[in-house]
Design an enzyme around this catalytic site. Structure first.
Site, PDB file in Angstrom:
ATOM      1  N   SER A  13       0.224 -10.633  -5.298  1.00  0.00           N
ATOM      2  CA  SER A  13       0.442 -12.066  -4.019  1.00  0.00           C
ATOM      3  C   SER A  13      -1.019 -12.484  -3.149  1.00  0.00           C
ATOM      4  O   SER A  13      -1.515 -12.884  -2.988  1.00  0.00           O
ATOM      5  CB  SER A  13       1.635 -11.967  -4.296  1.00  0.00           C
ATOM      6  OG  SER A  13       1.484 -10.824  -2.779  1.00  0.00           O
ATOM      7  N   HIS A 109      -3.660  -2.845   4.494  1.00  0.00           N
ATOM      8  CA  HIS A 109      -2.077  -2.193   4.298  1.00  0.00           C
ATOM      9  C   HIS A 109      -1.008  -2.242   4.730  1.00  0.00           C
ATOM     10  O   HIS A 109      -1.113  -3.232   6.359  1.00  0.00           O
ATOM     11  CB  HIS A 109      -2.752  -1.068   5.704  1.00  0.00           C
ATOM     12  CG  HIS A 109      -1.069   0.388   4.959  1.00  0.00           C
ATOM     13  ND1 HIS A 109      -1.033   0.935   3.982  1.00  0.00           N
ATOM     14  CD2 HIS A 109      -0.095   0.405   6.049  1.00  0.00           C
ATOM     15  CE1 HIS A 109       0.063   2.020   4.181  1.00  0.00           C
ATOM     16  NE2 HIS A 109       0.058   1.314   5.348  1.00  0.00           N
TER      17      HIS A 109
HETATM   18  C1  GAR Z   1       0.591  -5.129  -0.502  1.00  0.00           C
HETATM   19  O1  GAR Z   1       1.886  -5.793   1.099  1.00  0.00           O
HETATM   20  C2  GAR Z   1      -0.409  -4.374  -0.266  1.00  0.00           C
HETATM   21  O2  GAR Z   1      -0.212  -4.570   1.557  1.00  0.00           O
HETATM   22  C3  GAR Z   1       0.420  -3.091  -0.434  1.00  0.00           C
HETATM   23  O3  GAR Z   1       0.380  -3.188  -1.685  1.00  0.00           O
HETATM   24  C4  GAR Z   1       1.191  -4.743  -1.682  1.00  0.00           C
HETATM   25  C5  GAR Z   1       0.741  -5.255  -2.924  1.00  0.00           C
HETATM   26  O4  GAR Z   1       1.585  -7.186  -2.598  1.00  0.00           O
HETATM   27  N1  GAR Z   1      -0.653  -1.280   0.199  1.00  0.00           N
HETATM   28  C6  GAR Z   1       0.201  -0.252  -0.460  1.00  0.00           C
HETATM   29  O5  GAR Z   1       0.946  -0.024   0.433  1.00  0.00           O
HETATM   30  C7  GAR Z   1      -1.874   0.097  -0.104  1.00  0.00           C
HETATM   31  N2  GAR Z   1      -0.987   1.556  -0.051  1.00  0.00           N
HETATM   32  P1  GAR Z   1       1.116  -7.959  -3.988  1.00  0.00           P
HETATM   33  O6  GAR Z   1       0.382  -7.002  -5.103  1.00  0.00           O
HETATM   34  O7  GAR Z   1       1.880  -8.745  -4.172  1.00  0.00           O
HETATM   35  O8  GAR Z   1      -0.685  -7.793  -3.163  1.00  0.00           O
END
Ligand code: GAR
Length: 202
Positions: A13, A109
């Site tokens: 996303s 993060h």
């Molecule tokens: C996001 O919330 C990002 O901050 C987190 O993974 C999610 C991915 O969401 N990252 C971590 O936790 C890294 N340690 P998305 O695939 O919907 O962008």
């Protein structure tokens, strides 16, 4: 425009929000590559719909992390990538990637670092009982979520929050903070000196 590669492992996303903000808000950048380590990930479909080429690899078919990272570095160089954005890339990166891109690689993060590094940070924050959590964008160094912080935004925790409800509000903030940070970098407003980040605004 600043050439960006986004690394992602899951839903993507943030990847999509960044691509759409660049188009819709006139950020002087372009996402020219998605790097993904999970063949079935939803982000791969998003990249296809958005017309972004993908470098897809399976970590299991390499002997070491350095081996697939070296391949990625070659691809990034060949494409002239200037900024790496880790957006839900659920792997640690090694010196093979960090060294050539130090100061040109950022991570998003879902917590206010240095609180709740690592995985499931939204749940960590809920379980700890903090009243305020948020989102951090930082430069990537050799550690886990330890690099110099560029931008943070807070999110209030509500009494009735679940991991899902809080996660949703954290995600919504991520979708604003990441494009905003990328804009600052693309407009050359961000400088990294030692471990200190300064931002020229206005
Ligand atoms: C996001 O919330 C990002 O901050 C987190 O993974 C999610 C991915 O969401 N990252 C971590 O936790 C890294 N340690 P998305 O695939 O919907 O962008």
């Amino acid at each position: 425009p600043l050439k960006i590669a986004v690394f992602a492992s899951g839903s993507g996303s943030n990847f999509q929000a960044l691509v759409e903000a660049i188009w819709g808000q006139g950020i002087p950048a372009t996402v020219s590559l998605l790097v993904c380590d999970k063949p079935g990930a939803r982000v791969v479909q998003r990249a296809e719909s958005l017309g972004v080429p993908t470098h897809l690899f399976n970590p299991k078919s390499y002997e070491t992390r350095e081996a697939y990272e070296a391949e990625i570095v070659d691809r990034l160089r060949a494409e002239g990538v200037e900024l790496i954005v880790l957006a839900g890339y659920m792997r640690l990166v090694t010196a093979t990637l960090v060294e050539p891109f130090y100061g040109r690689m950022i991570n998003i993060h879902p917590a206010l670092l240095p609180s709740f590094p690592g995985v499931r940070s939204v749940r960590q924050a809920l379980e700890y009982g903090v009243k305020l959590t948020g989102v951090t964008v930082h430069f990537v160094d050799g550690g886990m979520d330890t690099g110099p912080i560029i931008a943070q935004k807070s999110v209030e925790v509500r009494e009735e929050d679940t991991e899902d409800s809080l996660g949703e509000r954290v995600h919504a903030i991520e979708h604003e903070l990441l494009p905003q940070t990328v804009r600052w970098i693309a407009e050359d407003r961000v400088t990294l000196n030692d471990r200190k980040v300064s931002i020229r605004l206005g």
